[in-house]
Write a protein that holds these residues in place. Structure first.
Motif, short mmCIF file in Angstrom:
data_model
loop_
_atom_site.label_atom_id
_atom_site.label_comp_id
_atom_site.label_asym_id
_atom_site.label_seq_id
_atom_site.Cartn_x
_atom_site.Cartn_y
_atom_site.Cartn_z
N UNK A 1 -44.56 -42.75 -54.13
CA UNK A 1 -43.17 -42.53 -54.53
C UNK A 1 -42.45 -43.87 -54.63
N UNK A 2 -41.52 -43.95 -55.59
CA UNK A 2 -40.76 -45.15 -55.84
C UNK A 2 -39.67 -45.31 -54.78
N UNK A 3 -39.65 -46.42 -54.04
CA UNK A 3 -38.62 -46.59 -53.00
C UNK A 3 -37.23 -46.84 -53.57
N UNK A 4 -37.14 -47.17 -54.85
CA UNK A 4 -35.85 -47.50 -55.46
C UNK A 4 -35.37 -46.36 -56.36
N UNK A 5 -35.31 -45.18 -55.82
CA UNK A 5 -34.85 -44.04 -56.60
C UNK A 5 -33.34 -43.97 -56.55
N UNK A 6 -32.71 -43.37 -57.55
CA UNK A 6 -31.24 -43.31 -57.59
C UNK A 6 -30.67 -42.29 -56.63
N UNK A 7 -29.36 -42.30 -56.50
CA UNK A 7 -28.67 -41.31 -55.69
C UNK A 7 -29.00 -39.91 -56.21
N UNK A 8 -29.11 -38.98 -55.29
CA UNK A 8 -29.42 -37.61 -55.65
C UNK A 8 -30.89 -37.29 -55.61
N UNK A 9 -31.73 -38.30 -55.31
CA UNK A 9 -33.18 -38.09 -55.25
C UNK A 9 -33.69 -38.43 -53.86
N UNK A 10 -34.39 -37.49 -53.26
CA UNK A 10 -35.09 -37.73 -51.99
C UNK A 10 -36.57 -37.92 -52.31
N UNK A 11 -37.28 -38.67 -51.47
CA UNK A 11 -38.71 -38.87 -51.66
C UNK A 11 -39.47 -38.41 -50.43
N UNK A 12 -40.58 -37.74 -50.66
CA UNK A 12 -41.46 -37.31 -49.58
C UNK A 12 -42.90 -37.60 -49.98
N UNK A 13 -43.73 -37.84 -49.00
CA UNK A 13 -45.13 -38.16 -49.29
C UNK A 13 -45.95 -36.94 -49.65
N UNK A 14 -45.61 -35.79 -49.09
CA UNK A 14 -46.39 -34.60 -49.35
C UNK A 14 -45.48 -33.39 -49.47
N UNK A 15 -45.99 -32.35 -50.07
CA UNK A 15 -45.21 -31.12 -50.25
C UNK A 15 -44.76 -30.56 -48.90
N UNK A 16 -45.60 -30.72 -47.89
CA UNK A 16 -45.28 -30.19 -46.56
C UNK A 16 -44.01 -30.78 -45.99
N UNK A 17 -43.61 -31.99 -46.47
CA UNK A 17 -42.43 -32.66 -45.94
C UNK A 17 -41.13 -32.23 -46.63
N UNK A 18 -41.21 -31.42 -47.66
CA UNK A 18 -40.02 -31.05 -48.42
C UNK A 18 -38.90 -30.47 -47.56
#
Length: 208
Positions: free
Chosen positions: A187-204
């Motif tokens: 996942x890109x660490x520099x995502x814009x506002x409004x976007x969360x990042x997780x490594x796996x589906x289980x973390x959603x």
């Protein structure tokens, strides 16, 4: 109640073999021993017609010299893709966690019968109130119209889209006023506002 839509391919489900093997099995199902050239020719044709043809499987095979009945090949592709589809690890647990607090849907590009067959094969159909497929609504991600169609299916005060592609899936959702959750190992660490990042589906659930 808020609504959470999930992308299908690569997010909720995946193939249990390389796609070239899936495609070869579909050709074998109609009596064709496909070589590399045929596989490449078909794949190029498929992406050319995807989004324009009512049945991209049939339209693509019609552009090759395989000599296969387009309708028969389309049926073989639908069956074979479904047979090779498996649920991504953690999907069932995530849906269990969100069920009751969120309205759940699927928002996917693709051919309606094929996408719905995948869901049915892996036993996920009944987990969702709505399944929005580009081939059925006449709009594809990243077009805003497909997100508006999804809103029309499940009315809510807020929407979240969970997907594995930032540019095609998540950012267009954010542009439509949704929150986005990007799933993936890289996942890109520099995502814009409004976007969360997780490594796996289980973390959603941890970011909702």
């Amino acid at each position: 109640m808020p609504t959470c839509y999930f992308d299908l391919d690569g997010t909720l489900v995946e193939y249990d073999a390389p796609f070239a093997d899936v495609l070869s099995d579909a050709f074998a199902a109609v009596g064709v021993d496909a070589d590399r050239t045929l596989l490449e020719t078909y794949s190029e044709a498929f992406f050319d017609v995807l989004g324009d043809a009512d049945d991209p499987f049939a339209a693509a095979i019609d552009r090759t010299d395989a000599g296969v009945d387009p309708a028969a090949f389309s049926d073989a592709m639908v069956r074979t893709e479904a047979e090779h589809t498996v649920v991504v690890d953690g999907a069932d647990a995530v849906l269990d966690t969100l069920s009751g607090e969120w309205r759940l849907g699927v928002l996917t590009n693709g051919f309606g019968p094929a996408q719905r067959a995948k869901l049915e094969t892996v036993g996920l159909t009944d987990r969702f109130e709505s399944v929005v497929v580009s081939g059925e609504v006449g709009a594809r991600k990243p077009e805003p119209a497909i997100y508006r169609a999804a809103e029309g299916r499940l009315a809510a005060d807020s929407y979240v889209f969970v997907a594995d592609d930032l540019e095609r899936d998540v950012l267009p959702a954010v542009d439509c006023g949704w929150r986005g959750v990007l799933v993936g190992d890289d996942v890109n660490p520099s995502v814009p506002d409004g976007v969360e990042t997780v490594r796996s589906l289980a973390d959603v659930p941890t970011v909702l």
